[in-house]
Design a protein around this motif. Sequence first.
Motif, PDB file in Angstrom:
ATOM      1  N   ASP A 134       0.853  -1.187   0.000  1.00  0.00           N
ATOM      2  CA  ASP A 134       0.000   0.000   0.000  1.00  0.00           C
ATOM      3  C   ASP A 134       0.895   1.245   0.000  1.00  0.00           C
ATOM      4  N   PRO A 135       0.477   2.324  -0.636  1.00  0.00           N
ATOM      5  CA  PRO A 135       1.315   3.532  -0.681  1.00  0.00           C
ATOM      6  C   PRO A 135       1.381   4.303   0.631  1.00  0.00           C
ATOM      7  N   ALA A 136       0.545   3.945   1.608  1.00  0.00           N
ATOM      8  CA  ALA A 136       0.438   4.731   2.840  1.00  0.00           C
ATOM      9  C   ALA A 136       1.779   5.030   3.517  1.00  0.00           C
ATOM     10  N   PRO A 137       2.692   4.049   3.690  1.00  0.00           N
ATOM     11  CA  PRO A 137       3.941   4.373   4.396  1.00  0.00           C
ATOM     12  C   PRO A 137       4.730   5.509   3.753  1.00  0.00           C
ATOM     13  N   TYR A 138       4.822   5.494   2.436  1.00  0.00           N
ATOM     14  CA  TYR A 138       5.584   6.544   1.758  1.00  0.00           C
ATOM     15  C   TYR A 138       4.823   7.866   1.734  1.00  0.00           C
ATOM     16  N   LEU A 139       3.514   7.809   1.648  1.00  0.00           N
ATOM     17  CA  LEU A 139       2.729   9.040   1.702  1.00  0.00           C
ATOM     18  C   LEU A 139       2.846   9.698   3.074  1.00  0.00           C
ATOM     19  N   VAL A 140       2.823   8.888   4.134  1.00  0.00           N
ATOM     20  CA  VAL A 140       2.969   9.419   5.492  1.00  0.00           C
ATOM     21  C   VAL A 140       4.357  10.034   5.669  1.00  0.00           C
ATOM     22  N   ALA A 141       5.388   9.341   5.192  1.00  0.00           N
ATOM     23  CA  ALA A 141       6.751   9.865   5.319  1.00  0.00           C
ATOM     24  C   ALA A 141       6.890  11.201   4.600  1.00  0.00           C
ATOM     25  N   ALA A 142       6.380  11.274   3.380  1.00  0.00           N
ATOM     26  CA  ALA A 142       6.467  12.520   2.619  1.00  0.00           C
ATOM     27  C   ALA A 142       5.723  13.643   3.334  1.00  0.00           C
ATOM     28  N   ARG A 143       4.535  13.336   3.840  1.00  0.00           N
ATOM     29  CA  ARG A 143       3.747  14.359   4.527  1.00  0.00           C
ATOM     30  C   ARG A 143       4.463  14.859   5.779  1.00  0.00           C
ATOM     31  N   GLN A 144       5.045  13.946   6.552  1.00  0.00           N
ATOM     32  CA  GLN A 144       5.739  14.356   7.771  1.00  0.00           C
ATOM     33  C   GLN A 144       6.971  15.203   7.473  1.00  0.00           C
ATOM     34  N   LEU A 145       7.568  14.989   6.312  1.00  0.00           N
ATOM     35  CA  LEU A 145       8.739  15.772   5.921  1.00  0.00           C
ATOM     36  C   LEU A 145       8.363  17.048   5.174  1.00  0.00           C
ATOM     37  N   GLY A 146       7.072  17.221   4.900  1.00  0.00           N
ATOM     38  CA  GLY A 146       6.643  18.370   4.122  1.00  0.00           C
ATOM     39  C   GLY A 146       7.094  18.284   2.678  1.00  0.00           C
ATOM     40  N   ALA A 147       7.204  17.055   2.167  1.00  0.00           N
ATOM     41  CA  ALA A 147       7.715  16.823   0.820  1.00  0.00           C
ATOM     42  C   ALA A 147       6.598  16.390  -0.123  1.00  0.00           C
ATOM     43  N   ARG A 148       6.791  16.680  -1.391  1.00  0.00           N
ATOM     44  CA  ARG A 148       5.873  16.217  -2.429  1.00  0.00           C
ATOM     45  C   ARG A 148       6.314  14.818  -2.856  1.00  0.00           C
ATOM     46  N   PRO A 149       5.429  13.820  -2.795  1.00  0.00           N
ATOM     47  CA  PRO A 149       5.842  12.452  -3.128  1.00  0.00           C
ATOM     48  C   PRO A 149       6.495  12.331  -4.496  1.00  0.00           C
ATOM     49  N   GLU A 150       5.985  13.075  -5.473  1.00  0.00           N
ATOM     50  CA  GLU A 150       6.532  12.958  -6.826  1.00  0.00           C
ATOM     51  C   GLU A 150       7.955  13.504  -6.929  1.00  0.00           C
ATOM     52  N   TYR A 151       8.400  14.235  -5.900  1.00  0.00           N
ATOM     53  CA  TYR A 151       9.770  14.739  -5.871  1.00  0.00           C
ATOM     54  C   TYR A 151      10.587  14.073  -4.767  1.00  0.00           C
ATOM     55  N   CYS A 152      10.125  12.904  -4.325  1.00  0.00           N
ATOM     56  CA  CYS A 152      10.874  12.109  -3.355  1.00  0.00           C
ATOM     57  C   CYS A 152      11.598  10.972  -4.071  1.00  0.00           C
ATOM     58  N   LEU A 153      12.802  10.701  -3.622  1.00  0.00           N
ATOM     59  CA  LEU A 153      13.592   9.601  -4.155  1.00  0.00           C
ATOM     60  C   LEU A 153      13.548   8.474  -3.138  1.00  0.00           C
ATOM     61  N   ALA A 154      12.954   7.341  -3.522  1.00  0.00           N
ATOM     62  CA  ALA A 154      12.802   6.200  -2.619  1.00  0.00           C
ATOM     63  C   ALA A 154      13.794   5.110  -2.995  1.00  0.00           C
ATOM     64  N   PHE A 155      14.359   4.466  -1.975  1.00  0.00           N
ATOM     65  CA  PHE A 155      15.302   3.366  -2.178  1.00  0.00           C
ATOM     66  C   PHE A 155      14.666   2.089  -1.649  1.00  0.00           C
ATOM     67  N   GLU A 156      14.591   1.075  -2.505  1.00  0.00           N
ATOM     68  CA  GLU A 156      13.900  -0.166  -2.157  1.00  0.00           C
ATOM     69  C   GLU A 156      14.653  -1.385  -2.681  1.00  0.00           C
ATOM     70  N   ASP A 157      14.214  -2.569  -2.207  1.00  0.00           N
ATOM     71  CA  ASP A 157      14.824  -3.810  -2.687  1.00  0.00           C
ATOM     72  C   ASP A 157      13.803  -4.875  -3.042  1.00  0.00           C
ATOM     73  N   SER A 158      12.557  -4.729  -2.590  1.00  0.00           N
ATOM     74  CA  SER A 158      11.565  -5.788  -2.763  1.00  0.00           C
ATOM     75  C   SER A 158      10.443  -5.360  -3.698  1.00  0.00           C
ATOM     76  N   VAL A 159       9.675  -6.334  -4.139  1.00  0.00           N
ATOM     77  CA  VAL A 159       8.516  -6.048  -4.980  1.00  0.00           C
ATOM     78  C   VAL A 159       7.485  -5.245  -4.199  1.00  0.00           C
ATOM     79  N   ASN A 160       7.164  -5.695  -2.981  1.00  0.00           N
ATOM     80  CA  ASN A 160       6.170  -4.992  -2.171  1.00  0.00           C
ATOM     81  C   ASN A 160       6.573  -3.546  -1.909  1.00  0.00           C
ATOM     82  N   GLY A 161       7.832  -3.347  -1.548  1.00  0.00           N
ATOM     83  CA  GLY A 161       8.305  -2.002  -1.254  1.00  0.00           C
ATOM     84  C   GLY A 161       8.321  -1.111  -2.477  1.00  0.00           C
ATOM     85  N   THR A 162       8.749  -1.670  -3.597  1.00  0.00           N
ATOM     86  CA  THR A 162       8.785  -0.899  -4.837  1.00  0.00           C
ATOM     87  C   THR A 162       7.389  -0.465  -5.247  1.00  0.00           C
TER      88      THR A 162
END
Length: 226
Positions: free
Chosen positions: A155-183
Amino acid sequence: MSENPNSTEPRTLPVDAVLFDMDGTLSDTEALWQEAEKQIVVEYGTRPPGEWTAQQIGASLDASAAYLQEHYGVRLDAAEIQRLTIDHVLALLEEGFEWRPGARELLAEAKAMGIPSALVTTSPRSVAEAVARPLPAGSFDVIVAAEDVAQTKPDPAPYLVAARQLGARPEYCLAFEDSVNGTLSAQRAGCLVVVVPTHVEVEEAERRLILESLAGVSLSDLVQYL
């Protein structure tokens, strides 16, 4: 995406924040969860433990507990499976763990550049804090753990929450992942995803950059490329 991340093309996209998955991306701790669940299956299951599947890697504790009950006949309720799993993992962390190549260097580079950062994990906060503890103080501005969201990866919720707490726009966030679920989680949130697969293959797709390793990769190179 398959272009060279060390491209010299001029930077065209600012980055509001960097968001790091933990197990298998920042820390080489995915195997600790495998070992913990294997021990539970050996002690409480009705079938011998098998190989981990893509479905299990990066899965939530709820999903993992259900998987152990369904596939290995573990005769415990979900809450007890989760408690035992966390206890086993915390004990294994105390014995020491390795960092994934290049991840800490990218995190340090982000801090030096003044780019906010978050640790985004399906692991519980107790485990996330244990992994982050050896890092320099303030390495992460935010930790989003399993308890912080109603739905975990994919679900996108974890990354949306992180972006919101940082005051960041998700589309301008760089995410680092290793798994299918995380990606999937990061991509569904709208992030740009740098993927270094560890235990399972992750397919190329739009807004994904697949790399063999983060070792020697500079955040400034990735920003220019993305």
